[in-house]
Design a protein around this motif. Structure first.
Motif, PDB file in Angstrom:
ATOM      1  N   LEU A 189       5.725   4.592   3.142  1.00  0.00           N
ATOM      2  CA  LEU A 189       4.506   3.972   2.580  1.00  0.00           C
ATOM      3  C   LEU A 189       4.804   3.719   1.147  1.00  0.00           C
ATOM      4  O   LEU A 189       4.480   2.797   0.533  1.00  0.00           O
ATOM      5  N   ARG A 190       5.942   4.619   0.389  1.00  0.00           N
ATOM      6  CA  ARG A 190       5.692   3.614  -1.433  1.00  0.00           C
ATOM      7  C   ARG A 190       6.795   3.136  -1.003  1.00  0.00           C
ATOM      8  O   ARG A 190       6.273   1.884  -1.895  1.00  0.00           O
ATOM      9  N   GLU A 191       8.284   2.806  -0.094  1.00  0.00           N
ATOM     10  CA  GLU A 191       8.187   1.947   0.088  1.00  0.00           C
ATOM     11  C   GLU A 191       8.140   0.425   0.974  1.00  0.00           C
ATOM     12  O   GLU A 191       8.381  -0.772   0.365  1.00  0.00           O
ATOM     13  N   ARG A 192       7.406   0.399   1.353  1.00  0.00           N
ATOM     14  CA  ARG A 192       6.554  -0.295   1.783  1.00  0.00           C
ATOM     15  C   ARG A 192       5.050  -1.428   0.508  1.00  0.00           C
ATOM     16  O   ARG A 192       5.261  -2.815   0.585  1.00  0.00           O
ATOM     17  N   LEU A 193       5.119  -0.553  -0.576  1.00  0.00           N
ATOM     18  CA  LEU A 193       4.266  -0.447  -1.405  1.00  0.00           C
ATOM     19  C   LEU A 193       5.833  -0.920  -2.718  1.00  0.00           C
ATOM     20  O   LEU A 193       4.857  -2.202  -3.035  1.00  0.00           O
ATOM     21  N   LEU A 194       6.546  -1.478  -2.588  1.00  0.00           N
ATOM     22  CA  LEU A 194       7.162  -2.051  -3.762  1.00  0.00           C
ATOM     23  C   LEU A 194       7.382  -3.281  -3.529  1.00  0.00           C
ATOM     24  O   LEU A 194       7.479  -3.501  -5.228  1.00  0.00           O
ATOM     25  N   PRO A 195       7.569  -3.998  -2.812  1.00  0.00           N
ATOM     26  CA  PRO A 195       6.707  -5.037  -3.231  1.00  0.00           C
ATOM     27  C   PRO A 195       5.775  -5.736  -4.485  1.00  0.00           C
ATOM     28  O   PRO A 195       5.637  -6.342  -4.926  1.00  0.00           O
ATOM     29  N   VAL A 196       4.684  -4.764  -3.895  1.00  0.00           N
ATOM     30  CA  VAL A 196       3.184  -4.811  -4.630  1.00  0.00           C
ATOM     31  C   VAL A 196       3.580  -4.550  -5.696  1.00  0.00           C
ATOM     32  O   VAL A 196       3.119  -5.071  -6.889  1.00  0.00           O
ATOM     33  N   THR A 197       3.964  -2.858  -6.052  1.00  0.00           N
ATOM     34  CA  THR A 197       4.011  -2.630  -6.984  1.00  0.00           C
ATOM     35  C   THR A 197       5.521  -3.391  -8.483  1.00  0.00           C
ATOM     36  O   THR A 197       5.247  -3.371  -9.626  1.00  0.00           O
TER      37      THR A 197
END
Length: 349
Positions: A189-197
């Protein structure tokens, strides 16, 4: 649980700083009794701690919390082993992140952020923004997943398994690493969010959030009602409303802790089921009391070793590294001399 082969560490300030005295709503730093009186006596008196007996009670409460923190790692490892061996999940499927759990809009946002030419302005058109505080809301989970996840958490809560407190301010909830959810669910989940953050918080290491601490908190009328003002031990926080049915209990946000103003402006943000708020960990915030029902939230403190290796966000000093378990508090041992002048924050540390 390694960052480029380096084990994660904690900062020694965990055993001395940011100790919450619940009855007077104050965070304190603790070395010994005389220091506590010297540094915090006035603030405690202003909040109603007026007698010597009351001060001694505070001292006992603080010393007990320090002891609890010192035993934390050992006890957490023990609990996790017992849960892994003895607990029978009701919904085993929720322990491994699947695309079907994620809202279609979330997947669309991630697709946009990984497309050529994606930029902040384009991303903001997909998100709800709140004031100028860089707080954003986005769809994260489907309603079906939220219901199954809360049902699983209630099943665990009602079992006779050992349970750890999520943090010093929440008494009710679940530490998700103890349920074995770190690797199969939370890391993806954290890795999926990386492009967003990466687009929202580049200066906080949004592109290189390499560890996390995740827990679920529960608010209900006879348990935790609300949450005092605080900031998180995170570079970026994700807070997802999982349900169930409740009234009131809004979140409120004040200043960024590194940029306080003489008269803070607070804003209130409502919870929306399945949707998550992204905010800077240092954004001062709290939760207002719920009026009825039960509120469950998933909190993911996301951390960047490249950023926090320079300065611990809790004591605001160079971290004094101590052994830790799993992701620790997101610090790593330096590979070589740090080079703070480098521009790419993710190359630091």
């Amino acid at each position: 649980n390694m960052s480029a082969g380096r084990p994660f560490r904690g900062c020694a300030c965990f055993f001395t700083d940011n100790i919450f005295v619940g009855r007077f709503g104050l965070h304190v730093r603790y070395r010994d009794g005389p220091q506590l009186r010297r540094d915090h006596g006035r603030a405690l008196r202003e909040r109603g701690c007026r007698s010597e007996e009351q001060f001694r009670e505070v001292l006992r409460e603080v010393e007990a919390e320090v002891q609890r923190r010192k035993q934390l790692i050992h006890q957490s490892v023990e609990r996790r082993a017992i849960i892994s061996k003895c607990y029978k999940p009701k919904h085993p499927e929720v322990y491994t992140l699947q695309d079907s759990f994620l809202a279609p809009e979330f997947l669309e946002i991630v697709r946009f952020c990984t497309s050529p030419g994606a930029d902040l302005q384009g991303l903001l058109s997909y998100l709800e923004s709140f004031s100028d505080k860089r707080i954003y809301r986005l769809p994260v989970f489907t309603e079906e997943f939220c219901q199954a996840f809360v049902d699983e958490l209630e099943n665990f809560e009602q079992s006779d398994m050992p349970k750890g407190r999520p943090n010093t301010m929440n008494n009710y909830g679940v530490l998700l690493n103890e349920l074995g959810m770190d690797e199969p669910f939370l890391t993806p989940l954290r890795e999926r969010l990386l492009p967003v953050t990466a687009l929202l918080y580049p200066e906080l290491g949004g592109a290189c959030l390499d560890s996390h601490k995740a827990f679920v908190v529960k608010y209900s009328l006879h348990e935790d009602l609300d949450l005092s003002s605080h900031y998180d031990n995170a570079e970026v926080t994700l807070n997802v409303s999982l349900g169930k049915e409740f009234t009131e209990g809004n979140l409120y946000f004040g200043d960024f802790n590194q940029d306080p103003s003489p008269v803070p402006r607070y804003i209130e943000v409502e919870h929306v089921g399945g949707r998550g708020l992204l905010h800077r960990g240092g954004q001062i915030h709290g939760a207002l009391p719920i009026a009825s029902g039960q509120r469950w939230n998933l909190i993911v403190w996301m951390r960047s070793s490249a950023i926090r290796n320079q300065l611990c966000p809790m004591c605001h000093r160079k971290p004094q590294l101590v052994e830790a378990e799993g992701f620790g508090d997101g610090f790593t041992e330096p590979l070589q001399e740090e080079e703070p002048q480098t521009v790419d924050v993710c190359a630091l540390g």
